[in-house]
Structure formats: structure tokens, C-alpha cells
Design an enzyme around this catalytic site. Sequence first.
Site, short mmCIF file in Angstrom:
data_model
loop_
_atom_site.label_atom_id
_atom_site.label_comp_id
_atom_site.label_asym_id
_atom_site.label_seq_id
_atom_site.Cartn_x
_atom_site.Cartn_y
_atom_site.Cartn_z
N GLY A 13 0.82 -1.21 0.00
CA GLY A 13 0.00 0.00 0.00
C GLY A 13 0.86 1.26 0.00
O GLY A 13 0.58 2.21 -0.74
N LYS A 185 -0.98 -17.32 -10.15
CA LYS A 185 -0.26 -16.82 -8.96
C LYS A 185 -0.61 -17.65 -7.74
O LYS A 185 0.24 -17.92 -6.89
CB LYS A 185 -0.58 -15.33 -8.75
CG LYS A 185 0.23 -14.69 -7.65
CD LYS A 185 0.51 -13.23 -7.89
CE LYS A 185 1.14 -12.55 -6.67
NZ LYS A 185 2.36 -13.18 -6.17
#
Length: 298
Positions: A13, A185
Site C-alpha cells: 500500500g 499466482k
Amino acid sequence: MSQWCILGCGAVGSLMAGLLWQSAQPVSLLRSDGPRMARDDLHLQRLDGSTLTFNPPRLGQDDAGEIQRLLVTTKAYQVQPALEPLIGKLPVTTPIILLHNGMGTQIWVERAFPENPLFIAITSNGARRLERGVLHTGNGETWLGAANEAARANSALAHQLAADLALALPHAALSHEIHFRQWEKLVINAIINPLTALSGERNGSLLARGEEIADLCAELHPLLQREGFGQSEEYWVERVLLVASRTAENYSSMQQDVANGRPTEIDYLSGYLLRQARAEGIALPLQQALYQAIKAKE
Ligand code: NAP
Ligand code: PAF
């Protein structure tokens, strides 16, 4: 230009916030579960060793009505508690972008925010938290894809989000096969992460464990086929080994979580695979053993 709001200002983030800020895009940081974050400067240590100092506005849950784009970068198990306080407060036109390892948060988000356009993002950039910011540890690709009808119906929004991310990140693009990318993934993380978390070794150690990886991929293959992915077993083995070799010097995120006594994302990796497999009547004894071994460590 619409403002990005980052929910989950940890390693990824803060990296996203710093890179968006650096590209002159408006960005704010949201803490939804308590007091606003401190207004201190943040530092992004770039790959070339230079530092960006930035200080985006901090928001709290009462500001939810102003959020224009919500990029959720918490750990997978934090997505629901972080988003819950925003139910009924986030404008229904605000796109929600989920960026985390693993799968299994999407259904809850779709139910909690049925009208909001929902996107999935996947990144292979690397980031590590510093006391007052973040270290960018590796460049990588970032893919964005529509995950619900509201997002699929608004291709202008999808293109705008991807174009704005591409202004900020080393690479970012819209993917029309985001579901496959998510699964790819997932398979990579569900093999590399628990194996390295259990051994305590770097990702590169797996290059000597090709047979175990082949067995894990062979076990997953029927489930992957059932999901509609026609790739061979060899394809999956190669993908896992490629990532292990490209990140050979890294300790995986789960290795670091276990080493530091933090919760892991195993429920959204092996746990998700086991739930999907059970629904299809497929047994995954090797994944089950990895899941249990990590749970025992947690
Ligand atoms: P992280 O550093 O632990 O960041 C998660 C952040 O979310 C923490 O700062 C956490 O705060 C915050 N958070 C939790 N609940 C919140 C809430 N209610 N409101 C606001 N913030 C909240 O984890 P990360 O390494 O950035 O990873 C995030 C996701 O990206 C994971 O799924 C990870 O697997 C994936 N990923 C990571 C990397 C990487 O290089 N780090 C690369 C690719 C993908 P507290 O610490 O106060 O709880
Ligand atoms: O979770 C991680 O650590 C990363 O996704 C990866 C690709 C396995 C590299 O360490």
C-alpha cells in the site's frame, strides 16, 4: 483526476501510494478500523537508492462517502474486517480494486458491495515496510482485470484505471484473463510459500526440489483442468520453478510471516485450493499436508 484511496498502508500500500504520488496523482490513505493514521511524512526508498518523501491526506471511515477509487492492499485475511466499516457508506460508483496474494475474498466483497465495480489487481513488485515508509525491493508487472458485471460493463473505467496505474508503476496493464492470472499466482504461491515457510529457506532452495514440485503440480492438475485451464502439468512446474529462480534470493512472504510469528495467508492459498477441490470431489493430500503443517506453525 480521480483520487486513489489506499486501504491497507503496509508494504504494498505504501509503495503504491508513493508511486502514485510521484506520478502527480491524487492519493489518500484510509484506516477503517480505528483512529486516523498519524500525519507524519512517509518515505519511499526507490530501487536506485534515492528517497521520495510524501505526505498524503489521511482518511477515516467517516470520509467513506468521498472515496473515488478504493485500492485495497491489506493481507487477504484483513480484507473483510477492513471493508466492513465501509458497507453502506462507500458510493456505489466507486470502483474497488483488490490487490493481495491468494483467493477467496471476492465472493464476500461482491455480496457486501453488489453495485460497485470490482477489479482484481496482481503485482510482482516487491516491497518491504520501513519504520516510516517502504523500501521498493523489486520491479515487476501489475495486471488489472474486471471481476464483476459492473466492472465488465464499464470498459472506459477499466482502461482509465489501468492507464493511471501505468503512469505510476514500472509496468501496469489491463488483463482480459485476470481469472487465469489469479489462479497462476495462486498455484505458484501455494507451492513456494508453504515449502519455504516450513524449511525456513530462500525461494532459490526450491530449484533443488523439482520432484516435490512436480508431484504438487500433478496433484493440482485435475482441479486446474476442471477450472478450464488446459495447460499441461509441465507448464505449471515450469512456472513455479521460473518464479523460484527469478526470486531465488528472496524469502517468501509466508517464510517471513512464520519467522516473525505473524498470521499467514495459508487459508487463501492452500486453504482456497482445498475448498475448491472438495467442491469438485478431488483429493489434494499433499496440499492438505502443507496446509496442516503451516497451521501447526501458526
Ligand atoms: P502488510 O505490510 O502487512 O500490509 C497490510 C496493511 O494493511 C498493514 O499496514 C495493516 O495495518 C493494514 N490494515 C489491516 N487492517 C486494516 C484496516 N482495517 N484499515 C486500514 N489498514 C489496515 O502486507 P503487504 O506485504 O503490504 O502485503 C499486502 C498483500 O499484498 C498481501 O496479500 C501480500 O501477499 C501481497 N503482496 C505483497 C508483496 C510484497 O512485496 N510485500 C508483493 C506482492 C503481493 P496493521 O499492520 O496495523 O495491521
Ligand atoms: O509471496 C511471495 O513471497 C511472492 O509472491 C513470491 C512470488 C512467492 C516471491 O517471494
